[in-house]
Enzyme design. Sequence first.
Site, PDB file in Angstrom:
ATOM      1  N   ARG A 295      -1.970  -0.976  18.784  1.00  0.00           N
ATOM      2  CA  ARG A 295      -0.881  -0.058  19.083  1.00  0.00           C
ATOM      3  C   ARG A 295      -1.503   1.278  19.479  1.00  0.00           C
ATOM      4  O   ARG A 295      -2.557   1.672  18.968  1.00  0.00           O
ATOM      5  CB  ARG A 295       0.028   0.149  17.867  1.00  0.00           C
TER       6      ARG A 295
ATOM      7  N   ASP B 279      -9.302   5.039   7.217  1.00  0.00           N
ATOM      8  CA  ASP B 279      -9.150   6.473   7.018  1.00  0.00           C
ATOM      9  C   ASP B 279     -10.504   7.150   7.231  1.00  0.00           C
ATOM     10  O   ASP B 279     -11.565   6.511   7.151  1.00  0.00           O
ATOM     11  CB  ASP B 279      -8.645   6.767   5.608  1.00  0.00           C
TER      12      ASP B 279
ATOM     13  N   ARG C  17       0.813  -1.216   0.000  1.00  0.00           N
ATOM     14  CA  ARG C  17       0.000   0.000   0.000  1.00  0.00           C
ATOM     15  C   ARG C  17       0.846   1.265   0.000  1.00  0.00           C
ATOM     16  O   ARG C  17       0.308   2.363  -0.121  1.00  0.00           O
ATOM     17  CB  ARG C  17      -0.916   0.002   1.226  1.00  0.00           C
TER      18      ARG C  17
ATOM     19  N   ARG D 236       7.055   5.952  -6.694  1.00  0.00           N
ATOM     20  CA  ARG D 236       6.817   6.761  -7.888  1.00  0.00           C
ATOM     21  C   ARG D 236       8.132   7.039  -8.617  1.00  0.00           C
ATOM     22  O   ARG D 236       9.156   7.311  -7.978  1.00  0.00           O
ATOM     23  CB  ARG D 236       6.139   8.078  -7.513  1.00  0.00           C
TER      24      ARG D 236
ATOM     25  N   ARG E  21       7.947  10.059  14.571  1.00  0.00           N
ATOM     26  CA  ARG E  21       7.864  11.275  13.772  1.00  0.00           C
ATOM     27  C   ARG E  21       7.625  12.474  14.674  1.00  0.00           C
ATOM     28  O   ARG E  21       7.281  12.332  15.851  1.00  0.00           O
ATOM     29  CB  ARG E  21       6.743  11.184  12.737  1.00  0.00           C
TER      30      ARG E  21
ATOM     31  N   GLU F  56       6.035  11.613  18.505  1.00  0.00           N
ATOM     32  CA  GLU F  56       5.118  10.484  18.632  1.00  0.00           C
ATOM     33  C   GLU F  56       5.898   9.207  18.927  1.00  0.00           C
ATOM     34  O   GLU F  56       6.854   8.875  18.229  1.00  0.00           O
ATOM     35  CB  GLU F  56       4.299  10.306  17.350  1.00  0.00           C
TER      36      GLU F  56
ATOM     37  N   TYR G 253      -8.257  -0.656  10.619  1.00  0.00           N
ATOM     38  CA  TYR G 253      -7.777   0.712  10.510  1.00  0.00           C
ATOM     39  C   TYR G 253      -8.464   1.356   9.317  1.00  0.00           C
ATOM     40  O   TYR G 253      -8.323   0.882   8.185  1.00  0.00           O
ATOM     41  CB  TYR G 253      -6.258   0.774  10.333  1.00  0.00           C
TER      42      TYR G 253
END
Length: 388
Positions: A246, A349, A171, A175, A276, A299, A347
């Site tokens: 998590r 979006d 996923r 590019r 991050r 985080e 999970y």
Amino acid sequence: MTFCVVGSGFTGSVLARHLADRGYRVTVVDERPHPAGNCYTERDPETGVMVHRYGPHIFHTANLRVWDYVQRFGTFSPYINRVKAIAQGRVFSLPINLLTINQFFGTAMGPEEARTFIERKTDTSIINPKSFEEQALRSIGSELYRAFFHGYTRKQWGREPSSLPASVFRRLPLRFDYDDNYFHSPYQGMPVNGYTALIENILNHSRIDLRLSCSFEQIDNDFTHVFYTGPIDRYFDFRPGRLAYRTVEFERFVVPGDYQGTGVINYCDKDIPFTRISEHKYFMPWEQDHFEKTVCFREYSREAGKGDAPYYPIRLTSEKRLLATYQALAHKERGVSFLGRLGTYRYLDMDVSIGEALSACDRIDEALQEDVFNLPVFFIDPEGDINP
């Protein structure tokens, strides 16, 4: 008929508003002292910056119905998510694109040259990748994998990449042009007044009774139907066991002026304990120059314990077996449907949550027209895999 919706995130709010618009009374309960779930935003009291209290949420979708829906309740300003990464002491662009490849290898290749170059780096002996690590080695080779994904993935999931499914890596974009837009979705933006205001507008209806700091266990269950978007294992008092998640700990810090020059920087090296840093004024670029101080969050990902906010479901083999047990229990229930990220242990979006909720609303309308009001336990197939 009266209805109860458990949870005031996007899934629960969309369902509640739909039922209220149809003329029904809806009680929405949320044990947090605020609506909007993990999308909750608020002004930081010290800096005035709009912060995403449970981590950055970037709205993007290819679903026009979803895009039209959210714009009914809030104004969106264009926002492109351009992520940077620090690996081996250098700053790179993510997702991996032509600039990343040329930066990393010190080259100046064009697209086709880079494709050939990366293919020579890959492990072609891996025919059918089974794990995250095998898929990475087959797709981008060991150098890029070790630099950008090996350490980061171990920190994010607390597991060796060799134990995670290959679908997680598939996923991730790769590019061979200079496009550094993290998402390819045609509709991308940020709500000008934040996600909390957007959710509050959805819930702003005379037939919706919003009860905050109130758990489902605290109310009398005398409803025609319950739409449950909380953790499915909690609904059943964790009797067969707890599903694994998590969670994320946030370390807030404030500095004068600017800190990192962008919204998100990933820290890929395994010896850096956090995953991050997010600098939240950059999520609202139309006001980022208005503040004397900037607020940032480091985080730290870890296994969720009792009382922790669940973020990422760990859908490995043992958890899928336990989930199947809970699904069997759910199918024995009457008058309740399980929806959303926690209710189906996936999970999701934001746009997917809204899209599934709107599809559920369609099915609800059909059921309301039938002689016998009957709704499915799960509106969608609750199977799926973990999301990177």
